[in-house]
Design a protein around this motif. Structure first.
Motif, PDB file in Angstrom:
ATOM      1  N   TRP A  19       0.833  -1.199   0.000  1.00 46.82           N
ATOM      2  CA  TRP A  19       0.000   0.000   0.000  1.00 46.82           C
ATOM      3  C   TRP A  19       0.874   1.258   0.000  1.00 46.82           C
ATOM      4  CZ3 TRP A  19      -1.208   3.598   4.080  1.00 46.82           C
ATOM      5  CH2 TRP A  19      -2.381   4.330   3.881  1.00 46.82           C
ATOM      6  N   GLN A  46      -1.381  -6.805  -4.365  1.00 46.17           N
ATOM      7  CA  GLN A  46      -2.748  -6.398  -4.002  1.00 46.17           C
ATOM      8  C   GLN A  46      -2.711  -5.127  -3.155  1.00 46.17           C
ATOM      9  OE1 GLN A  46      -3.905 -10.152  -2.310  1.00 46.17           O
ATOM     10  NE2 GLN A  46      -4.752 -10.902  -4.248  1.00 46.17           N
ATOM     11  N   LEU A  50      -4.255  -1.259  -3.843  1.00 47.45           N
ATOM     12  CA  LEU A  50      -5.034  -0.455  -2.892  1.00 47.45           C
ATOM     13  C   LEU A  50      -4.409   0.925  -2.734  1.00 47.45           C
ATOM     14  CD1 LEU A  50      -5.754  -3.172  -0.162  1.00 47.45           C
ATOM     15  CD2 LEU A  50      -7.356  -2.231  -1.839  1.00 47.45           C
ATOM     16  N   GLY A  53      -5.291   3.175  -5.415  1.00 48.56           N
ATOM     17  CA  GLY A  53      -6.713   3.469  -5.528  1.00 48.56           C
ATOM     18  C   GLY A  53      -7.415   2.617  -6.569  1.00 48.56           C
ATOM     19  N   ILE A  54      -6.928   1.414  -6.786  1.00 50.62           N
ATOM     20  CA  ILE A  54      -7.546   0.493  -7.743  1.00 50.62           C
ATOM     21  C   ILE A  54      -8.568  -0.372  -7.000  1.00 50.62           C
ATOM     22  CG2 ILE A  54      -7.098  -1.515  -9.235  1.00 50.62           C
ATOM     23  CD1 ILE A  54      -4.293  -0.175  -9.746  1.00 50.62           C
ATOM     24  N   ALA A  55      -9.817  -0.311  -7.444  1.00 49.83           N
ATOM     25  CA  ALA A  55     -10.874  -1.057  -6.751  1.00 49.83           C
ATOM     26  C   ALA A  55     -10.993  -2.479  -7.273  1.00 49.83           C
ATOM     27  CB  ALA A  55     -12.209  -0.326  -6.916  1.00 49.83           C
ATOM     28  N   GLU A  56     -10.633  -2.679  -8.531  1.00 50.18           N
ATOM     29  CA  GLU A  56     -10.740  -4.014  -9.137  1.00 50.18           C
ATOM     30  C   GLU A  56      -9.854  -4.993  -8.373  1.00 50.18           C
ATOM     31  OE1 GLU A  56      -9.750  -6.004 -13.476  1.00 50.18           O
ATOM     32  OE2 GLU A  56      -9.789  -3.843 -13.288  1.00 50.18           O
ATOM     33  N   TYR A  69      -4.058  -2.634 -14.858  1.00 58.55           N
ATOM     34  CA  TYR A  69      -5.107  -1.954 -14.080  1.00 58.55           C
ATOM     35  C   TYR A  69      -4.913  -0.464 -14.297  1.00 58.55           C
ATOM     36  CZ  TYR A  69      -5.131  -6.529 -11.843  1.00 58.55           C
ATOM     37  OH  TYR A  69      -5.174  -7.871 -11.605  1.00 58.55           O
ATOM     38  N   GLU A  71      -7.217   2.179 -13.544  1.00 58.46           N
ATOM     39  CA  GLU A  71      -8.168   3.095 -12.894  1.00 58.46           C
ATOM     40  C   GLU A  71      -7.565   3.867 -11.731  1.00 58.46           C
ATOM     41  OE1 GLU A  71     -10.976   1.161 -10.119  1.00 58.46           O
ATOM     42  OE2 GLU A  71     -10.194  -0.719 -10.901  1.00 58.46           O
ATOM     43  N   GLY A  72      -6.324   3.610 -11.377  1.00 59.63           N
ATOM     44  CA  GLY A  72      -5.756   4.231 -10.183  1.00 59.63           C
ATOM     45  C   GLY A  72      -4.926   5.468 -10.487  1.00 59.63           C
TER      46      GLY A  72
END
Ligand SMILES: Nc1ncnc2c1ncn2[C@@H]1O[C@H](COP(=O)(O)OP(=O)(O)OP(=O)(O)O)[C@@H](O)[C@H]1O
Ligand SMILES: [Mg+2]
Length: 163
Positions: A19, A46, A50, A53-56, A69, A71-72
């Motif tokens: 993180w 993983q 987080l 800021g990736i929710a998937e 990924y 979206e972050g």
């Protein structure tokens, strides 16, 4: 060259370390993940997701080769080289992910990076080993350009000692 050791007593601690990396790493970061089967490499990625800021949900990319990924805060590219032959590793053309020629610069996290022949000098190394207590021990290495980043990553709340 700097080296830092961090104790990770449980999987949540591994995720927290990821993180922090996800929060603090800059575009073009290459993370060379090493460590035996089941040491927590995917768990760490993983956590990176987080932190970005990736929710998937992030799962092992063993069959898809590279998971992207987007979206972050930065793109996250997740690779697992475990089952790949050297020619397959070559055909991934991973350099396009760190020189910016094939993909928008983000964080490239490579499981089983021991299989990689060519990687940038600026890459951050992160090895996970077992710990006698049942948890894990992370060893992070980086060149001068990233030492201050690693100090921040391991600095707050996590036990860290510079070796
Ligand atoms: N610090 C830790 N202490 C104890 N268990 C942990 C720790 N970090 C992760 N684990 C656990 O280790 C197991 C394996 O994790 P994970 O799948 O992330 O490993 P991996 O290194 O990606 O494995 P593989 O080599 O198969 O890809 C999971 O059950 C996870 O919860
Ligand atoms: Mg894995």
């Amino acid at each position: 060259m700097g080296e830092f050791g961090v104790n990770l007593p449980d999987a949540a601690a591994t995720q927290r370390l990821g993180w922090r990396l996800g929060q603090l790493c800059s575009p073009g970061t290459v993370l060379l993940l090493a460590g035996d089967l089941g040491m927590g490499k995917t768990t760490l990625v993983q956590g990176i997701g987080l932190g970005l800021g990736i929710a998937e949900p992030i799962s092992s990319p063993t069959f898809t080769l590279i998971n992207e990924y987007l979206e972050g805060r930065l793109p996250l590219y997740h690779v697992d080289l475990y089952r790949l032959a050297p020619t397959q590793v070559d055909s991934l053309e991973l350099e396009g992910y760190w020189d910016g020629s094939e993909a928008e610069p983000g964080i490239l996290a490579i499981e089983w990076s021991e299989r990689l022949v060519d990687y940038p000098a600026s890459a951050i190394g992160l090895r996970l080993d077992t710990d006698p207590s049942g948890g894990r021990r992370a060893t992070l290495t980086a060149g001068d350009a990233h030492i201050s980043l690693l100090k921040k990553v391991v600095g707050d709340g996590l036990l860290a000692d510079e070796v």
